[in-house]
Design an enzyme around this catalytic site. Structure first.
Site, PDB file in Angstrom:
ATOM      1  N   SER A 147       9.617   1.676   1.997  1.00  0.00           N
ATOM      2  CA  SER A 147       8.289   2.190   2.322  1.00  0.00           C
ATOM      3  C   SER A 147       8.244   2.636   3.768  1.00  0.00           C
ATOM      4  O   SER A 147       8.911   2.062   4.640  1.00  0.00           O
ATOM      5  CB  SER A 147       7.238   1.098   2.094  1.00  0.00           C
ATOM      6  OG  SER A 147       5.983   1.486   2.616  1.00  0.00           O
ATOM      7  N   TYR A 160       3.838  -7.240   2.574  1.00  0.00           N
ATOM      8  CA  TYR A 160       4.519  -6.139   1.880  1.00  0.00           C
ATOM      9  C   TYR A 160       5.535  -5.476   2.804  1.00  0.00           C
ATOM     10  O   TYR A 160       6.678  -5.211   2.417  1.00  0.00           O
ATOM     11  CB  TYR A 160       3.469  -5.139   1.410  1.00  0.00           C
ATOM     12  CG  TYR A 160       4.012  -3.868   0.802  1.00  0.00           C
ATOM     13  CD1 TYR A 160       4.429  -3.828  -0.518  1.00  0.00           C
ATOM     14  CD2 TYR A 160       4.075  -2.686   1.546  1.00  0.00           C
ATOM     15  CE1 TYR A 160       4.911  -2.656  -1.088  1.00  0.00           C
ATOM     16  CE2 TYR A 160       4.548  -1.508   0.991  1.00  0.00           C
ATOM     17  CZ  TYR A 160       4.964  -1.501  -0.328  1.00  0.00           C
ATOM     18  OH  TYR A 160       5.445  -0.330  -0.890  1.00  0.00           O
TER      19      TYR A 160
END
Length: 254
Positions: A147, A160
């Site tokens: 990400s 995350y």
């Protein structure tokens, strides 16, 4: 097209969104694709149907990542699916895509959420590779979906981001360890992609416009934008690329 003919791919979280786009693209390029899913069997079946309708080959595999014996369950289903198609229990392309997000900064993150995020985003890829070593053929490809949050500080997604950062560390280490077998290991870092994940964040035109403005291109990403990068990393064209994180965020945060 057809450059992956004769190769077998496993895409975790392949039933929807980015995973579906990746599975479909690899199948279009000639690979036999195992479409992994955790709980949404209908979406996985739909992905398989879309692939077969387009002339590709695919089958679904169920395993809830982060649960006890998840990797054992996944590979048992993988081997069984291949056997039913008359194929050997071998793997050429592993795409670690399955994931989810739990928003929260340092004051909101819980131990339970942190443990689940780490188990699915970092633990599952590690042990899928470990248990898959005997199946991975020489010259194989491992692609981890990371990400842009590892590069741009998103304070609302702390746990995350930490889990995806661990995945990138795994990418670099595996690249060096598996290099002698000519296996490349890379990661791809999407930015804001229009999928079911976090769809509440851009549920209005105004919210979508705000996220789109963060990209240098002024739009949100599409699943195919990520799938095309993964397809390159899965192909012979990427044979001299390993241990890298390819930013596929559309220039988010530049």
């Amino acid at each position: 097209m057809g450059g992956l003919k004769g190769r077998t791919a496993l895409v975790t979280g392949g039933g929807r969104g980015i995973g579906r786009a990746i599975a479909s693209r690899l199948a279009a390029d000639g690979a036999l694709v195992a479409v992994h899913y955790g709980s949404d069997a209908s979406s996985a079946r739909e992905t398989v149907e879309l692939i077969t309708e387009d002339g590709g080959r695919a089958f679904a595999v169920r395993a809830l990542l982060g649960a006890p014996d998840d990797v054992t369950t996944l590979y048992e289903g993988f081997d069984r699916g291949l056997a039913e198609l008359g194929e050997p229990p071998a793997l050429d392309i592993l795409v670690n895509n399955a994931g989810f997000n739990v928003r929260g900064g340092v004051a909101e993150v819980t131990q339970e959420d942190f443990d689940r995020l780490m188990a699915v985003h970092a633990g599952a890829p590690l042990f899928l590779v470990q248990r898959g070593l005997e199946r991975l053929r020489e010259g194989g490809r491992i692609v981890n979906i990371s990400s842009a949050a590892t590069r741009v500080a998103f304070t609302s997604a702390l746990a995350y981001t930490m889990a995806k950062s661990a995945l990138e560390a795994l990418t670099r280490t595996l690249a060096k360890e598996l290099g002698p077998r000519q296996i490349t290991v890379n990661s791809v870092a999407p930015g804001f992609v229009r999928t079911e994940l976090n769809k509440d964040r851009w549920s209005t035109p105004e919210a979508e416009a705000t996220h789109a403005a963060l990209s240098a291109f002024g739009r949100m990403g599409r699943p195919a934008d990520i799938a095309d990068v993964v397809a390159f990393l899965a192909s012979d064209d990427s044979r001299w690329v390993t241990g890298q994180c390819i930013d596929a965020s559309g220039g988010t945060g530049l």
